[in-house]
Design a protein around this motif. Structure first.
Motif, PDB file in Angstrom:
ATOM      1  N   TYR A 353       0.426   6.609 -12.810  1.00 49.82           N
ATOM      2  CA  TYR A 353       1.127   7.016 -11.580  1.00 49.82           C
ATOM      3  C   TYR A 353       2.065   8.202 -11.832  1.00 49.82           C
ATOM      4  CZ  TYR A 353      -0.108   2.672  -9.085  1.00 49.82           C
ATOM      5  OH  TYR A 353      -0.768   1.647  -8.441  1.00 49.82           O
ATOM      6  N   GLY A 374       2.033   1.922   0.342  1.00 45.90           N
ATOM      7  CA  GLY A 374       1.362   1.321  -0.806  1.00 45.90           C
ATOM      8  C   GLY A 374       2.427   0.490  -1.491  1.00 45.90           C
ATOM      9  N   ASN A 376       2.893   0.011  -5.632  1.00 45.91           N
ATOM     10  CA  ASN A 376       3.281   0.889  -6.744  1.00 45.91           C
ATOM     11  C   ASN A 376       3.259   2.348  -6.318  1.00 45.91           C
ATOM     12  OD1 ASN A 376       3.618  -1.189  -8.649  1.00 45.91           O
ATOM     13  ND2 ASN A 376       1.397  -1.344  -8.850  1.00 45.91           N
ATOM     14  N   THR A 377       2.243   2.720  -5.562  1.00 47.40           N
ATOM     15  CA  THR A 377       2.122   4.116  -5.128  1.00 47.40           C
ATOM     16  C   THR A 377       3.383   4.559  -4.397  1.00 47.40           C
ATOM     17  OG1 THR A 377      -0.281   3.987  -4.969  1.00 47.40           O
ATOM     18  CG2 THR A 377       0.793   5.663  -3.601  1.00 47.40           C
ATOM     19  N   THR A 401       5.372  -2.452   5.953  1.00 56.46           N
ATOM     20  CA  THR A 401       4.130  -2.610   6.719  1.00 56.46           C
ATOM     21  C   THR A 401       3.064  -1.634   6.244  1.00 56.46           C
ATOM     22  OG1 THR A 401       5.578  -2.972   8.596  1.00 56.46           O
ATOM     23  CG2 THR A 401       3.221  -2.739   9.064  1.00 56.46           C
ATOM     24  N   GLY A 430      -1.608   4.450  -1.164  1.00 57.91           N
ATOM     25  CA  GLY A 430      -2.342   3.611  -2.098  1.00 57.91           C
ATOM     26  C   GLY A 430      -3.742   3.393  -1.522  1.00 57.91           C
ATOM     27  N   ASP A 431      -4.705   3.026  -2.366  1.00 54.88           N
ATOM     28  CA  ASP A 431      -6.074   2.872  -1.850  1.00 54.88           C
ATOM     29  C   ASP A 431      -6.164   1.705  -0.862  1.00 54.88           C
ATOM     30  OD1 ASP A 431      -5.540   1.386  -4.209  1.00 54.88           O
ATOM     31  OD2 ASP A 431      -7.675   1.036  -4.567  1.00 54.88           O
ATOM     32  N   SER A 432      -5.405   0.645  -1.110  1.00 58.26           N
ATOM     33  CA  SER A 432      -5.407  -0.453  -0.140  1.00 58.26           C
ATOM     34  C   SER A 432      -4.714  -0.009   1.147  1.00 58.26           C
ATOM     35  CB  SER A 432      -4.697  -1.674  -0.727  1.00 58.26           C
ATOM     36  OG  SER A 432      -4.347  -2.573   0.303  1.00 58.26           O
ATOM     37  N   ALA A 433      -3.545   0.591   1.028  1.00 49.30           N
ATOM     38  CA  ALA A 433      -2.801   1.049   2.208  1.00 49.30           C
ATOM     39  C   ALA A 433      -3.661   1.963   3.073  1.00 49.30           C
ATOM     40  CB  ALA A 433      -1.533   1.771   1.772  1.00 49.30           C
ATOM     41  N   PHE A 436      -6.044   0.401   5.739  1.00 48.97           N
ATOM     42  CA  PHE A 436      -5.543  -0.213   6.972  1.00 48.97           C
ATOM     43  C   PHE A 436      -5.779   0.659   8.205  1.00 48.97           C
ATOM     44  CE2 PHE A 436      -3.553  -2.859   3.922  1.00 48.97           C
ATOM     45  CZ  PHE A 436      -3.079  -3.992   4.535  1.00 48.97           C
ATOM     46  N   GLY A 460      -7.453  -1.205  -6.240  1.00 52.32           N
ATOM     47  CA  GLY A 460      -6.936  -2.487  -5.793  1.00 52.32           C
ATOM     48  C   GLY A 460      -5.528  -2.477  -5.258  1.00 52.32           C
ATOM     49  N   ILE A 461      -5.087  -3.680  -4.913  1.00 50.89           N
ATOM     50  CA  ILE A 461      -3.750  -3.935  -4.393  1.00 50.89           C
ATOM     51  C   ILE A 461      -2.843  -4.198  -5.594  1.00 50.89           C
ATOM     52  CG2 ILE A 461      -2.392  -5.543  -2.973  1.00 50.89           C
ATOM     53  CD1 ILE A 461      -5.004  -6.082  -1.378  1.00 50.89           C
ATOM     54  N   TYR A 462      -1.957  -3.310  -5.896  1.00 46.55           N
ATOM     55  CA  TYR A 462      -1.085  -3.286  -7.096  1.00 46.55           C
ATOM     56  C   TYR A 462      -1.856  -2.892  -8.356  1.00 46.55           C
ATOM     57  CZ  TYR A 462       1.226  -6.663  -3.962  1.00 46.55           C
ATOM     58  OH  TYR A 462       1.733  -7.325  -2.880  1.00 46.55           O
ATOM     59  N   GLN A 463      -3.052  -3.410  -8.503  1.00 47.15           N
ATOM     60  CA  GLN A 463      -3.910  -3.031  -9.618  1.00 47.15           C
ATOM     61  C   GLN A 463      -5.327  -3.524  -9.351  1.00 47.15           C
ATOM     62  OE1 GLN A 463      -3.146  -5.504 -13.223  1.00 47.15           O
ATOM     63  NE2 GLN A 463      -1.336  -6.123 -12.075  1.00 47.15           N
ATOM     64  N   SER A 552       7.855  -5.769  -2.475  1.00 50.05           N
ATOM     65  CA  SER A 552       6.602  -5.068  -2.223  1.00 50.05           C
ATOM     66  C   SER A 552       5.625  -5.291  -3.374  1.00 50.05           C
ATOM     67  CB  SER A 552       6.848  -3.582  -2.005  1.00 50.05           C
ATOM     68  OG  SER A 552       7.461  -3.020  -3.130  1.00 50.05           O
TER      69      SER A 552
HETATM   70  C1  LIG Z   1       0.362  -5.274   7.167  1.00 51.41           C
HETATM   71  C2  LIG Z   1       0.480  -5.694   5.745  1.00 51.41           C
HETATM   72  N1  LIG Z   1      -0.475  -6.456   5.190  1.00 51.41           N
HETATM   73  C3  LIG Z   1      -0.425  -6.808   3.886  1.00 51.41           C
HETATM   74  C4  LIG Z   1       0.636  -6.438   3.109  1.00 51.41           C
HETATM   75  C5  LIG Z   1       0.712  -6.879   1.642  1.00 51.41           C
HETATM   76  N2  LIG Z   1       0.671  -5.673   0.777  1.00 51.41           N
HETATM   77  C6  LIG Z   1       1.782  -5.175   0.191  1.00 51.41           C
HETATM   78  S1  LIG Z   1       1.468  -3.777  -0.623  1.00 51.41           S
HETATM   79  C7  LIG Z   1      -0.168  -3.826  -0.252  1.00 51.41           C
HETATM   80  C8  LIG Z   1      -1.121  -2.766  -0.733  1.00 51.41           C
HETATM   81  C9  LIG Z   1      -0.814  -2.253  -2.110  1.00 51.41           C
HETATM   82  O1  LIG Z   1      -1.911  -1.620  -2.665  1.00 51.41           O
HETATM   83  P1  LIG Z   1      -2.109  -0.072  -2.614  1.00 51.41           P
HETATM   84  O2  LIG Z   1      -1.825   0.448  -1.286  1.00 51.41           O
HETATM   85  O3  LIG Z   1      -3.451   0.225  -3.172  1.00 51.41           O
HETATM   86  O4  LIG Z   1      -0.955   0.437  -3.596  1.00 51.41           O
HETATM   87  P2  LIG Z   1      -0.869   0.228  -5.186  1.00 51.41           P
HETATM   88  O5  LIG Z   1       0.240  -0.747  -5.441  1.00 51.41           O
HETATM   89  O6  LIG Z   1      -2.172  -0.298  -5.658  1.00 51.41           O
HETATM   90  O7  LIG Z   1      -0.556   1.560  -5.743  1.00 51.41           O
HETATM   91  C10 LIG Z   1      -0.461  -4.935   0.519  1.00 51.41           C
HETATM   92  C11 LIG Z   1      -1.815  -5.275   1.021  1.00 51.41           C
HETATM   93  C12 LIG Z   1       1.645  -5.663   3.735  1.00 51.41           C
HETATM   94  N3  LIG Z   1       2.727  -5.256   3.079  1.00 51.41           N
HETATM   95  N4  LIG Z   1       1.527  -5.290   5.027  1.00 51.41           N
END
Ligand SMILES: Cc1ncc(C[n+]2csc(CCOP(=O)(O)OP(=O)(O)O)c2C)c(N)n1
Ligand SMILES: [Mg+2]
Length: 554
Positions: A353, A374, A376-377, A401, A430-433, A436, A460-463, A552
């Motif tokens: 990161y 995100g 960590n992001t 959110t 973040g890739d999960s963020a 959405f 992934g989510i956090y990793q 978070s």
């Molecule tokens: C609307 C909503 N759903 C679920 C979550 C739970 N949540 C917290 S952070 C996150 C995603 C983190 O993953 P990413 O965006 O890939 O960032 P990374 O930590 O991997 O860098 C999620 C799903 C949330 N905060 N808000």
């Protein structure tokens, strides 16, 4: 901006005007500039009427994203979100009408004001009240319910009177004795600290707070969206020694920052048990939450800051720069900054990161708006990416959110285009963020907003896991039974989402590719781009004294 008191702009038919036009004209009269939404029965006509009256309509791909966008416009311009919802016809109420739902009641819990006008003639006063309620006191969303049968119903033009645009919020000031006491507590501080929150940014208190910091030589910390009220590179910013500053301060002034989870509730062990808080807030209900404050200053943060400044004008005071406190903070900042630089300089691939954000920071235009979400992001990005100007950072904030990023970026790009042409918006996801609200990429391309989207992809989510590990995991059974819930599909080509709509996509794996793609994206002001940045799936934060935005990382 029109502020007419009669509905001269009718639908053009025999002095009649439709409910849709009345809604649009009432919004226009309240100086509403932007509308975000998705049309369908029964609200299409409202959007069309709004556009005809000069309100800018942005068609989004999901109502949530539309609300996020409107709320970001609110933060940037001081005109919070009004939600206009179409509801079922009045005559079918309780019968099971199409999409019948107790919308006004449902929204009441989540908004400052929630109402359905009793007639078309009542629409302007209800809309004025919604706008006024949203901006007076602590700002917040309001809801106006428009039954389907209002939309096309025609009434006589002369029967509709438009309530004048509400006045700007009155400016409230703190009690003089409290201001005097606050100044005295601050003067007697041995280890003072200012915390600058989102409320200070919203109140445009930057000039006064900066004067106070410089005149009294006080260390300050911004909250996530308080970043930039005073530039992050100001010598008095102690963000890099955050935990230390919170833990040992004996007097803390909160400027529009709540003692919620982001500030660890103001409680030990993150703070001294006897720390004195001076709370400056526009919302009385916020004062005294979790900790009994030494002084409370209720009022507009900008005005109250000026009141405090007057005290130090009358009797100047400066906290000594050569104090032990300043020395401790400076030393801690130095060692923390060195630790981040060390991580950033790691040459191993995939990148971590810190490496990614240091390269991004190098190229970011100083006046750009940074949007981020995100886990960590967002958390790591916030520590590396600098803000030099107030209201130039939008992130997932107090609620954390996920899904807000693209809506925020769209809003920021529109406001920038209108008020600050050439200003760039960088959206760090973040890739999960990103997932959405990913389809809002189409919205970005449709309106050709030259946003630079960065997807920091750790699968992934956090990793997450690399492709080989992912394949190994799947050998143990069905994915629903064996795949770790944090995993996303490894090596996903998110950049192809934008190329599908004509934007520019980059897939990057090395610092060099990252630098080059950033250079090209920032140089191209005609097109949006998305840079999909592959990082080490197991990359984490550097070791912390305390996990700071621990929620978070849940
Ligand atoms: C609307 C909503 N759903 C679920 C979550 C739970 N949540 C917290 S952070 C996150 C995603 C983190 O993953 P990413 O965006 O890939 O960032 P990374 O930590 O991997 O860098 C999620 C799903 C949330 N905060 N808000
Ligand atoms: Mg991720």
């Amino acid at each position: 901006m029109s502020e007419s008191n009669s509905a001269e702009r009718s639908d053009g038919t025999d002095g009649q005007v439709s409910g849709a036009t009345v809604v649009a004209q009432a919004l226009k009269t309240q100086n509403v500039e932007y509308m975000f939404g998705i049309v369908g029965i029964p609200v299409t006509e409202i959007a069309v009427a709004a556009q005809q009256l000069g309100i800018r309509y942005v068609g989004m791909r999901n109502e949530q994203a539309a609300c996020y966008a409107a709320s970001a416009v609110g933060y940037l311009t001081g005109r919070p979100l009004i939600v206009i919802g179409g509801s079922s016809e009045r005559s079918q109420e309780t019968m099971g009408a199409f999409q019948e739902f107790p919308q006004v009641e449902a929204c009441r819990l989540y908004s400052k004001f929630s109402a359905r006008p009793s007639s078309i003639e009542a629409i302007p006063t209800v809309i004025e009240k919604a706008v006024r309620s949203s901006i007076y006191g602590r700002p917040g969303a309001c809801y106006v319910d428009i039954p389907a049968d209002f939309v096309n119903l025609q009434v006589n033009v002369n029967s509709v009177k438009y309530t004048e645009c509400c006045m700007p919020p009155p400016v409230s000031m703190a009690e003089t004795s409290a201001v005097y006491k606050a100044a005295s507590v601050l003067r007697n501080a041995k280890q003072p600290l200012l915390i600058i929150g989102k409320g200070a940014a919203y109140a445009h208190a930057e000039e006064g707070i900066r004067k106070l910091v410089e005149r009294c030589q006080l260390p300050f910390l911004p909250t996530p969206m308080g970043k930039g009220v005073i530039p992050d590179n100001h010598p008095n910013c102690v963000a890099a020694a955050r935990s230390r500053a919170l833990q040992f301060a004996d007097v803390i002034v909160l400027f529009g920052a709540r003692l919620n989870w982001i500030l660890h509730f103001g409680l030990p062990p993150r703070y001294q048990p006897d720390v004195k808080f001076i709370q400056v807030d526009i919302c009385a209900e916020e004062l005294g939450n979790n900790v009994r404050p030494a002084v409370t200053l209720l009022g507009d943060i900008n005005a109250v800051t000026k009141q405090l400044l007057e005290q130090f004008d009358k009797t100047p005071w400066q906290y000594p720069l050569e104090s032990k406190w300043w020395k401790t903070l400076r030393e801690k900042m130095k060692s923390n900054e060195a630790a981040s630089k060390e991580l950033a300089s790691q040459k191993s691939l995939p990148m971590n990161y810190y490496t990614v954000f240091y390269h991004v920071q190098e190229q970011l235009p100083k006046d750009c708006i940074v949007v981020s979400e995100g886990a960590n992001t967002m958390d790591i990005g916030r520590t590396v990416l600098q803000n030099y100007l107030p209201r130039h950072r939008l992130d997932a904030g107090t609620f954390g959110t996920m899904g807000v990023g693209l809506g925020f970026a769209i809003a920021a790009a529109l406001v920038a285009k209108d008020r600050n042409p050439g200003q760039r918006v960088i959206c760090v996801e973040g890739d999960s963020a990103f997932g959405f609200s990913g389809m809002e990429v189409e919205t970005i391309c449709r309106y050709n907003l030259p946003i630079v989207l960065l997807v920091v992809n750790n699968n992934g989510i956090y990793q997450g896991f690399d492709t080989a590990t992912w394949k190994d995991i799947l050998k143990f059974g069905d994915a629903t039974a064996v795949a770790p819930p944090m995993c996303l599909l490894p090596n996903s080509h998110y950049e192809q989402v934008i190329t599908a709509f004509g934007g520019k996509g980059y897939f990057v794996q090395t610092p060099k590719e990252l630098q080059e793609s950033l250079r090209q994206s920032l140089a191209d002001t005609t097109k949006p781009s998305l840079i999909n940045i592959m990082i080490e799936p197991q990359a984490m934060r550097k070791a912390q004294d305390f996990h700071w935005l621990t929620r978070s990382n849940m």
